[in-house]
Design an enzyme around this catalytic site. Structure first.
Site, PDB file in Angstrom:
ATOM      1  N   ASP A 111      47.892  -5.331 129.439  1.00  0.00           N
ATOM      2  CA  ASP A 111      48.724  -4.169 129.783  1.00  0.00           C
ATOM      3  C   ASP A 111      49.197  -3.456 128.515  1.00  0.00           C
ATOM      4  O   ASP A 111      50.381  -3.131 128.372  1.00  0.00           O
ATOM      5  CB  ASP A 111      49.923  -4.604 130.628  1.00  0.00           C
ATOM      6  CG  ASP A 111      50.572  -3.429 131.365  1.00  0.00           C
ATOM      7  OD1 ASP A 111      49.899  -2.391 131.536  1.00  0.00           O
ATOM      8  OD2 ASP A 111      51.746  -3.548 131.748  1.00  0.00           O
ATOM      9  N   GLY A 119      63.076  -2.613 134.754  1.00  0.00           N
ATOM     10  CA  GLY A 119      61.739  -2.343 135.273  1.00  0.00           C
ATOM     11  C   GLY A 119      61.600  -2.937 136.651  1.00  0.00           C
ATOM     12  O   GLY A 119      62.570  -3.398 137.265  1.00  0.00           O
ATOM     13  N   GLY A 130      62.585  -6.882 136.490  1.00  0.00           N
ATOM     14  CA  GLY A 130      63.843  -7.421 136.007  1.00  0.00           C
ATOM     15  C   GLY A 130      64.591  -6.455 135.130  1.00  0.00           C
ATOM     16  O   GLY A 130      64.202  -5.299 134.946  1.00  0.00           O
ATOM     17  N   VAL A 184      66.671  -6.005 131.314  1.00  0.00           N
ATOM     18  CA  VAL A 184      66.808  -6.505 129.952  1.00  0.00           C
ATOM     19  C   VAL A 184      68.238  -6.253 129.489  1.00  0.00           C
ATOM     20  O   VAL A 184      68.748  -5.130 129.598  1.00  0.00           O
ATOM     21  CB  VAL A 184      65.805  -5.843 128.995  1.00  0.00           C
ATOM     22  CG1 VAL A 184      65.970  -6.401 127.581  1.00  0.00           C
ATOM     23  CG2 VAL A 184      64.376  -6.062 129.483  1.00  0.00           C
TER      24      VAL A 184
END
Length: 572
Positions: free
Chosen positions: A139, A28, A31, A33
């Site tokens: 969010d 994203g 960062g 994953v």
């Protein structure tokens, strides 16, 4: 000038002296994953690597997420195990959830109404837990809701990404005017910079459910400016889009997306409406399975049970990566269904190979039964590749032998494979229409096509069934439904598309006509559906000069009976 250190992470890198990075599984704006291995506890974990960039608050976001997640201990919230940093990045180590996001499942059409309601109940519990501990997510959106593979984690859904969470007693993170979140799901007060509250998360959750059930996010526009203009507008009632949904549930969701936070109700009232609606929404087979022992009608579980459920979920996750020897117990229902679908597709492919070879004038160099068995094995192991390879090889052999059947195989294989690329288990289903045609009950086929989960799949299968029938009729010059086309060229002028459209509509609408729990309503719906199918087929056939289909009354009666039976099986 903004500078950033290069992302030097690579497969095999050990971070925080403990976690070996194995594979990138997501990324994203903040960062990446990674799937990683905890070398101390020997278990798989998810590691979010957030590079430290000069001039951007990446580290602050990571710290905020760690602080928020550290307060939470709930099976429906992704657990944070550890947070740390080195010279180049911040690392957040959390439990590994194997599954898909709610947004991905919506895009694939993989969720039933019941699935969505179950996810909604679970998210109510997760947010109630967070709000009780002073954490506002800010969010909530489909991309931040993880739906574990059936039976994998012992919970219906998990809320993730608290990177912009608001923590009640942290003044630095709750400044007025801090507008963060995803605009298409943002509450009006949050978009205006007046701060996010529990009511803001309730708004976002209501909009997530509205979109999942209604098929559209009414706030999202063609661009950011158009979306911004719609934030705070009064949205159309959900029942205007879905009149088949329970009124109470729709009213609760409509209340959640009101512009005034004081009128939105509460998570408790939304949860109650969702739980009450479970018995009244479509229960076609879906992706989500109720975990053993979990009661959607019960209030949120206490902290002790949460710890127990999380421990069980961690064990299930580890075993999914490296199953222990001698593990007892039957596989989860979702996994059994997937295996059954593969085997059914393999068996159907074998039957189709034998049927196609029987239409040829010469025998293949290999025994037909052996070819059918090899095709079935290939489809069972690699559904898409195996099926396409079997169709391609069969077409090539028939063409090389100058057999007329090659174009039937080629033209039959194209529609389902191209229009349903993610549903290989259904690619051979239209062959059933040919078999039922030879049994003089072709109108029973749309009942089979109507059992697919999504409207698009049902429509494609319904149309493909008549298309396969028309191809075989043209090849063997035999009437199975209507007068056969003289040859391939004549198919262009033949009423194939019109009748295929009737069958597509019938298959697509079947679950809506026979879905209730009242026998009288089911019977009325089945009779009306079968009558419309028979009359529609007859009317189009007569209008296009294709003649009357044989045995319409008997075929319609059988179709109605099968529709009733299929509806009853879906509810068991």
């Amino acid at each position: 000038m903004e500078t950033a250190q290069h992302d030097v992470a690579a497969t095999g890198t050990v971070v925080l002296d403990r976690y070996t990075l194995l594979e990138k599984i997501g990324s994203g704006g903040f960062g990446t994953v990674w799937l990683a291995q905890d070398e101390r506890l020997r278990r798989p974990v998810a590691v979010k690597r957030i590079p430290v960039l000069a001039g951007r608050p990446h580290a602050e976001r990571a710290e905020r997420e760690a602080l928020a997640a550290a307060r939470l201990s709930h099976p429906a919230v992704v657990s944070l195990y550890e947070a740390g940093r080195d010279d180049g990045a911040v690392y957040l180590v959390s439990e590994l959830v194997r599954g898909h996001t709610l947004g991905q499942l919506e895009a694939d059409g993989a969720l039933s109404d019941r699935d969505v309601v179950l996810v909604g109940v679970t998210l109510c519990d997760a947010l109630a837990h967070a709000h009780a501990r002073g954490v506002i997510h800010r969010d909530v959106k489909p991309g931040n809701v993880l739906v574990p593979d059936a039976g994998a984690d012992g919970v219906v859904a998990k809320l993730t990404d608290f990177g912009i969470a608001r923590i009640a007693d942290d003044d630095a993170l709750t400044a007025t005017g801090d507008v963060v979140g995803t605009l298409a799901y943002m509450a009006p007060e949050q978009a205006e910079g007046r701060g996010a509250t529990a009511a803001s998360d309730l708004y976002a959750l209501g909009l997530v459910l509205y979109e999942a059930l209604g098929g559209v996010n009414p706030v999202r526009g063609g661009n950011a400016a158009a979306t911004a203009r719609r934030v705070g507008m009064r949205l159309p009632p959900l029942r205007r889009l879905r009149r088949d949904l329970p009124r109470g549930m729709c009213a609760a969701i409509d209340a959640c997306v009101l512009a005034d936070p004081a009128l939105r109700g509460s998570l408790a009232s939304l949860r109650l409406a969702l739980a009450d609606a479970l018995a009244h929404v479509a229960d076609e087979p879906g992706t989500v399975e109720i975990p053993g022992g979990w009661n959607p009608h019960a209030p949120d579980i206490d902290d002790n049970r949460a710890h127990s459920r999380r421990r069980d979920a961690d064990v299930a996750t580890q075993e999914a990566v490296a199953p222990s020897e001698g593990r007892a117990g039957a596989p989860p229902r979702g996994r059994v269904a997937a295996v059954a679908a593969r085997l059914a597709g393999a068996a159907a492919t074998a039957a189709l190979v034998l049927a196609a070879l029987s239409l040829a004038d010469s025998r293949p160099p290999i025994d037909p039964l052996t070819l059918a068995a090899l095709s079935a094995a290939a489809v069972a192991l690699l559904p898409r590749i195996g099926w396409l390879a079997a169709a391609a090889l069969l077409t090539a052999w028939l063409a090389a032998e100058s057999q007329d059947a090659w174009w039937v195989v080629a033209l039959a294989a194209l529609p389902t494979a191209v229009l349903l690329p993610l549903r290989p288990a259904w690619w051979s289903a239209p062959g059933a229409a040919v078999g039922l045609g030879y049994l003089a009950v072709p109108l029973a086929y749309p009942v089979l096509a109507g059992q697919a989960r999504t409207l698009w799949t049902r429509a494609v299968l319904g149309a493909a069934g008549y298309w396969w029938l028309a191809l075989v009729q043209a090849l063997v010059h035999d009437r199975l439904v209507t007068e056969p086309a003289a040859d391939l060229r004549a198919l262009v002028e033949h009423p194939v598309i019109a009748i295929a459209g009737v069958w597509a509509a019938a298959a697509a609408l079947l679950p809506f006509m026979v879905r209730g729990r009242h026998a009288a309503a089911n019977l009325l719906g089945a009779v009306a559906w079968a009558t419309a199918l028979a009359l529609g087929t007859q009317t189009v056939a007569r209008a296009t000069g294709a003649g009357d289909p044989p045995g319409l009354i008997g075929a319609a009666a059988l179709a109605a009976l099968l529709a009733l039976l299929a509806g009853a099986l879906r509810r068991t």
